[in-house]
Design an enzyme around this catalytic site. Structure first.
Site, PDB file in Angstrom:
ATOM      1  N   CYS A  15      39.983  42.172  98.683  1.00 46.61           N
ATOM      2  CA  CYS A  15      40.353  42.023  97.273  1.00 46.61           C
ATOM      3  C   CYS A  15      41.771  42.548  97.056  1.00 46.61           C
ATOM      4  O   CYS A  15      42.552  41.964  96.292  1.00 46.61           O
ATOM      5  CB  CYS A  15      39.356  42.751  96.370  1.00 46.61           C
ATOM      6  SG  CYS A  15      39.180  44.523  96.705  1.00 46.61           S
ATOM      7  N   ASN A  31      37.742  43.132  91.280  1.00 43.17           N
ATOM      8  CA  ASN A  31      37.882  43.085  92.741  1.00 43.17           C
ATOM      9  C   ASN A  31      36.931  42.056  93.349  1.00 43.17           C
ATOM     10  O   ASN A  31      37.288  41.344  94.292  1.00 43.17           O
ATOM     11  CB  ASN A  31      37.615  44.472  93.339  1.00 43.17           C
ATOM     12  CG  ASN A  31      36.275  45.063  92.920  1.00 43.17           C
ATOM     13  OD1 ASN A  31      35.976  45.161  91.726  1.00 43.17           O
ATOM     14  ND2 ASN A  31      35.470  45.473  93.890  1.00 43.17           N
ATOM     15  N   PRO A  56      27.649  48.952  99.214  1.00 40.99           N
ATOM     16  CA  PRO A  56      27.517  49.677 100.477  1.00 40.99           C
ATOM     17  C   PRO A  56      28.359  49.091 101.604  1.00 40.99           C
ATOM     18  O   PRO A  56      28.909  49.834 102.424  1.00 40.99           O
ATOM     19  CB  PRO A  56      26.022  49.603 100.794  1.00 40.99           C
ATOM     20  CG  PRO A  56      25.466  48.531  99.915  1.00 40.99           C
ATOM     21  CD  PRO A  56      26.343  48.486  98.715  1.00 40.99           C
ATOM     22  N   ALA A  57      28.486  47.759 101.660  1.00 45.68           N
ATOM     23  CA  ALA A  57      29.292  47.155 102.728  1.00 45.68           C
ATOM     24  C   ALA A  57      30.763  47.510 102.552  1.00 45.68           C
ATOM     25  O   ALA A  57      31.467  47.795 103.526  1.00 45.68           O
ATOM     26  CB  ALA A  57      29.104  45.642 102.746  1.00 45.68           C
ATOM     27  N   THR A  58      31.243  47.509 101.295  1.00 46.24           N
ATOM     28  CA  THR A  58      32.631  47.903 101.029  1.00 46.24           C
ATOM     29  C   THR A  58      32.881  49.322 101.504  1.00 46.24           C
ATOM     30  O   THR A  58      33.900  49.615 102.148  1.00 46.24           O
ATOM     31  CB  THR A  58      32.936  47.806  99.521  1.00 46.24           C
ATOM     32  OG1 THR A  58      32.812  46.441  99.105  1.00 46.24           O
ATOM     33  CG2 THR A  58      34.341  48.288  99.216  1.00 46.24           C
ATOM     34  N   ASN A  62      33.114  49.565 105.196  1.00 49.23           N
ATOM     35  CA  ASN A  62      34.223  48.819 105.787  1.00 49.23           C
ATOM     36  C   ASN A  62      35.600  49.305 105.351  1.00 49.23           C
ATOM     37  O   ASN A  62      36.580  48.569 105.453  1.00 49.23           O
ATOM     38  CB  ASN A  62      34.097  47.338 105.423  1.00 49.23           C
ATOM     39  CG  ASN A  62      32.910  46.668 106.076  1.00 49.23           C
ATOM     40  OD1 ASN A  62      32.447  47.105 107.124  1.00 49.23           O
ATOM     41  ND2 ASN A  62      32.398  45.612 105.451  1.00 49.23           N
TER      42      ASN A  62
END
Length: 245
Positions: free
Chosen positions: A77, A220, A112-114, A117
């Protein structure tokens, strides 16, 4: 072939949007490419071709793949929101030396993935910044803001070069903002390009979501989703798969 791949093979769809995680993305592309499916990647995996819709025509390396089976990376983003600023500043400068991208998003729009990562986010965003600007040094930062009410996404780009024509930067950025609003209506210039030091220019944009499903402060998510749809539509038109998008 895995059972999941068999199920995918039986589907009539030719395009998939992957919004899982950077690690999982690498596995998914291997399966999908073997099945001749093309993919739009919304993770910071750096597996596919980094693509920015607003720059696709003026920057061929960030544009469309000539192949029917393609792998497009939406980078991050922060990458999508900073790309037009970096391009405008670079086009109005000579010999860019450094570029910094700082994005702030509401903490409740970071899943959670953001959060898992973050390192991949930084690496992918810095890679895009270097590619557009040609700078030898690029720095990216992401701030998860817990404020209530939740703030809109904001991205600030600061760039240094041996010479900068501020008026050219402003004109180019105004053009890019107008273009990007065709697919991200909530993209706005918050702080005009201005000098913060000798031959160092900075500008800030904000991104408000359209509020169809996600909250408006989740700009985002809105910008990367909208960029993914725009790239998918453009690729489908080129290869004749428009009915699948």
């Amino acid at each position: 072939m895995a059972s999941g791949a068999l199920r995918i093979q039986s589907m009539k769809l030719t395009v998939f949007f992957d919004a899982t995680s950077a690690a999982d993305r690498r596995i998914h592309w291997q399966e999908l490419s073997e099945l001749e499916k093309w993919v739009v990647d919304l993770t910071p995996s750096k597996v596919g071709k980094a693509t920015v819709p607003v720059l696709a025509d003026s920057y061929p390396t960030l544009g469309y793949s000539p192949d029917k089976v393609a792998n497009y990376s939406m980078v991050t983003c922060g990458g999508q929101s900073s790309a037009p600023l970096i391009a405008a500043m670079t086009e109005g400068s000579r010999a860019v030396t450094e570029v910094e991208v700082s994005s702030s998003i509401s903490s409740d729009s970071a899943g959670p993935a953001t959060r898992r990562n973050i390192d991949s986010y930084v690496d992918s965003t810095e890679g895009l910044a270097s590619r557009i600007s040609g700078a030898g040094f690029a720095k990216a930062m992401l701030v998860l803001n817990p404020a209530n009410p939740p703030p809109l996404m904001r991205t600030t780009v600061t760039l240094s070069a041996s010479a900068i024509d501020l008026e050219t930067v402003r004109q180019r950025l105004a053009s890019y903002c107008s273009q990007i609003q065709n697919y991200v209506p909530g993209f706005r210039l918050a702080i005009e390009p201005h000098f913060v030091a000798h031959q160092v220019v900075s500008a800030t944009v904000s991104v408000e979501g359209q509020g169809f499903f996600l909250p408006r402060h989740a700009g985002n998510l809105d910008i990367i989703n909208s960029a993914a749809v725009e790239i998918a539509r453009g690729h489908a038109m080129r290869v004749g798969d428009l009915a699948d998008v």
